[in-house]
Design a protein around this motif. Structure first.
Motif, short mmCIF file in Angstrom:
data_model
loop_
_atom_site.label_atom_id
_atom_site.label_comp_id
_atom_site.label_asym_id
_atom_site.label_seq_id
_atom_site.Cartn_x
_atom_site.Cartn_y
_atom_site.Cartn_z
N ILE A 54 -1.26 2.75 -12.39
CA ILE A 54 -2.02 3.64 -11.49
C ILE A 54 -1.06 4.32 -10.52
N THR A 55 -1.26 5.60 -10.29
CA THR A 55 -0.53 6.30 -9.23
C THR A 55 -1.39 6.26 -7.97
N ASP A 56 -0.87 5.65 -6.93
CA ASP A 56 -1.60 5.49 -5.67
C ASP A 56 -1.14 6.59 -4.71
N VAL A 57 -1.87 7.70 -4.73
CA VAL A 57 -1.45 8.88 -3.97
C VAL A 57 -1.73 8.72 -2.49
N LYS A 58 -2.88 8.15 -2.14
CA LYS A 58 -3.27 8.07 -0.72
C LYS A 58 -2.95 6.71 -0.10
N GLY A 59 -2.46 5.77 -0.89
CA GLY A 59 -2.12 4.46 -0.34
C GLY A 59 -3.30 3.54 -0.16
N ASP A 60 -4.47 3.94 -0.70
CA ASP A 60 -5.67 3.14 -0.48
C ASP A 60 -6.08 2.30 -1.69
N ILE A 61 -5.23 2.28 -2.73
CA ILE A 61 -5.55 1.50 -3.92
C ILE A 61 -4.83 0.15 -3.90
N SER A 62 -3.95 -0.03 -2.92
CA SER A 62 -3.17 -1.26 -2.85
C SER A 62 -4.05 -2.48 -2.59
N GLY A 63 -5.31 -2.27 -2.17
CA GLY A 63 -6.23 -3.38 -1.98
C GLY A 63 -6.53 -4.14 -3.26
N LEU A 64 -6.16 -3.58 -4.43
CA LEU A 64 -6.32 -4.29 -5.69
C LEU A 64 -5.59 -5.63 -5.68
N ALA A 65 -4.53 -5.73 -4.88
CA ALA A 65 -3.73 -6.95 -4.83
C ALA A 65 -4.34 -8.02 -3.95
N MET A 66 -5.41 -7.67 -3.21
CA MET A 66 -6.01 -8.60 -2.26
C MET A 66 -7.47 -8.89 -2.63
N ALA A 67 -7.93 -10.10 -2.35
CA ALA A 67 -9.34 -10.42 -2.56
C ALA A 67 -10.19 -9.70 -1.53
#
Length: 498
Positions: A54-67
């Motif tokens: 996945i390309t995370d353009v806005k920085g808001d997809i990094s939550g995938l790594a957290m519950a």
């Protein structure tokens, strides 16, 4: 069953993994929930053992790594959709970053990029692109590796120096066009290209991993800064798709994809794309599915994706579009026309009435035939619906299964070093040996000056000759000769006896 639960309308809507490699589209206006749909799809693929990029353009997809955080609202929606044993959990994530700051450095070499894509990055015209082809051919003919921007600059300098000879053999090269390429390379370096080109280069196998529990690794490319240089962003994506297409074996239609590729802000991939390169993308999209790779574009409007490619996107999730302008009205019409009609829905009207978390959904069913469009509530993801903190991302990177494989750049001998050797006539040495060579040269220079003082040169006699003539006239005894040898031996740092 090899299916992913997408959401629920009149009935549950599933994505059949057998057709997940037929590509897809997630579209919708800002704030309508398309990012959450992307996250839900990504973690669904991961749970089925399918690696994701996945390309995370806005920085808001990094939550995938957290519950995610439990909430009554999410539990109610999960129950309404019919999700069994819904609970919050993190996903296995590997972080990447072309600059190597927010994740593992992601690199390729100049040779692997090739002259065609590199010409697009540098925004060269046809004449300049032809010269770049010559530069690559000359490097091949002379056995010179092109790994990083230093190598490319060294080759351009070589062509500039030997322009007449190279023109006679490969074709006319103008000094103006060559200078324009050199300026473009300088601009690319300023935009971050120096970090992208080099070694160790990315190995595709590292994007296609599963963890010990059999879950697919989600590879997250931090693109919030990369997006500021659209040329580099789009060219990187085209390069990576080309690499997958050229290197993966044919698998036909597997039971589930080998890799699913999500491209956020897809319009950046196609803006200003020349016809020849667009044709290349279209070809890749047609054929890469037989390599087991599904590509999903995420953008605001469906017509951000060219029609030749849009027609190949069989799995669709369309969030709300607001018809405020003629451009928006045209996008609504385009979106409505791309769905298989449902007699229960007037798509052109419903598409403007969808709430947050609702979407019009159509997936490929048996024999790859699209289903009728459904108005559905999208299944909520189990991860955090928001960005992870810097400390959390640092911890994720520290636990990466990739380890330090890519974290330290390697600069092996290539065109830059070999051409420098040709110019200087000596092998390239490390900084320590260079310093020693400098000291040795300085010492030799001092000894040369001292030797000239003692022994003289062709223009004047030295101190030794003057003293010997004087001594010969005044000292004739053996003692005088020994004294003279002792004086000279002391001056030259040698013993009078061996």
């Amino acid at each position: 069953m090899n299916t992913l639960l997408i959401g629920k309308g009149d009935q549950q809507v599933h994505l059949n993994l057998k057709y997940a490699n037929r590509h897809g589209l997630i579209a919708g206006a800002t704030g309508t929930g398309k990012t959450v749909s992307l996250m839900s799809l990504a973690e669904g693929f991961s749970r089925q053992g399918v690696p994701v990029f996945i390309t995370d353009v806005k920085g808001d997809i990094s939550g995938l790594a957290m519950a995610g955080t439990p909430s009554e609202k999410l539990l109610q929606r999960a129950a309404q959709i019919g999700i069994e044993d819904y609970h919050n959990e993190a996903n296995p994530v590997v972080l990447w970053d072309l600059a190597g700051i927010q994740g593992h450095p992601l690199r390729t070499t100049i040779s692997e990029m090739g002259p065609t894509l590199l010409s697009r990055i540098l925004e060269l015209n046809d004449t300049q692109s032809g010269i770049l082809d010559i530069v690559f051919q000359l490097a091949d003919d002379q056995g010179l590796l092109l790994l990083d921007l230093d190598d490319l600059r060294a080759m351009l300098a070589l062509v500039a120096e030997e322009r007449k000879d190279v023109s006679a053999k490969y074709g006319l090269i103008s000094a103006q066009s060559l200078a324009a390429i050199q300026r473009s390379v300088l601009g690319l370096e300023r935009d971050g290209g120096k970090d992208f080109f080099g070694e160790p280069a990315l190995q595709l196998d590292d994007l296609m991993r599963t963890n010990l529990q059999g879950r697919g690794i989600i590879n997250l490319l931090a693109a919030n800064k990369l997006i500021l240089t659209p040329r580099l962003y789009s060219s990187f994506l085209l390069w990576l798709l080309s690499e997958l297409f050229e290197n993966l074996p044919e698998v036909g239609d597997p039971e589930k994809p080998k890799l699913v590729f999500f491209i956020d802000e897809a319009h950046l991939l196609f803006e200003g794309c020349p016809p020849s390169l667009l044709k290349r993308v279209e070809q890749i999209m047609r054929l890469i599915r037989s390599k087991g790779v599904g590509v999903y574009f995420c953008s605001q409007f469906p017509d951000d994706v060219p029609g030749e490619i849009l027609g190949q996107l069989g799995n669709r999730i369309q969030h709300a579009l607001r018809a405020y302008t003629p451009r928006d009205q045209k996008a609504v019409k385009t979106a409505a026309e791309t769905f298989v009609p449902n007699p229960k829905l007037v798509v052109s009207e419903v598409i403007s009435q969808l709430g947050v978390g609702e979407a019009l959904v159509s997936m490929l069913a048996d024999k790859g035939v699209p289903t009728m469009v459904e108005r559905a509530l999208i299944a909520p993801p189990r991860c955090r619906m928001g960005p992870a903190t810097s400390e959390e991302l640092h911890q994720v990177r520290a636990q990466s299964p990739i380890g330090g494989k890519y974290d330290h750049a390697i600069n092996r001998e290539s065109a830059y070093e070999l051409l420098n050797q040709r110019r200087t006539g000596v092998a390239t040495s490390n900084p320590t040996s260079t310093a020693n060579d400098g000291q040795t040269g300085q010492k030799a220079e001092e000894q040369g000056w001292f030797s000239e003082l003692i022994f003289g040169n062709k223009r004047r006699q030295g101190l030794a000759e003057t003293l010997s003539k004087q001594a010969a006239r005044t000292v004739g005894s053996q003692l005088g000769k020994q004294i003279l040898r002792g004086i000279l031996g002391g001056m030259l740092g040698k013993s009078s006896r061996r």
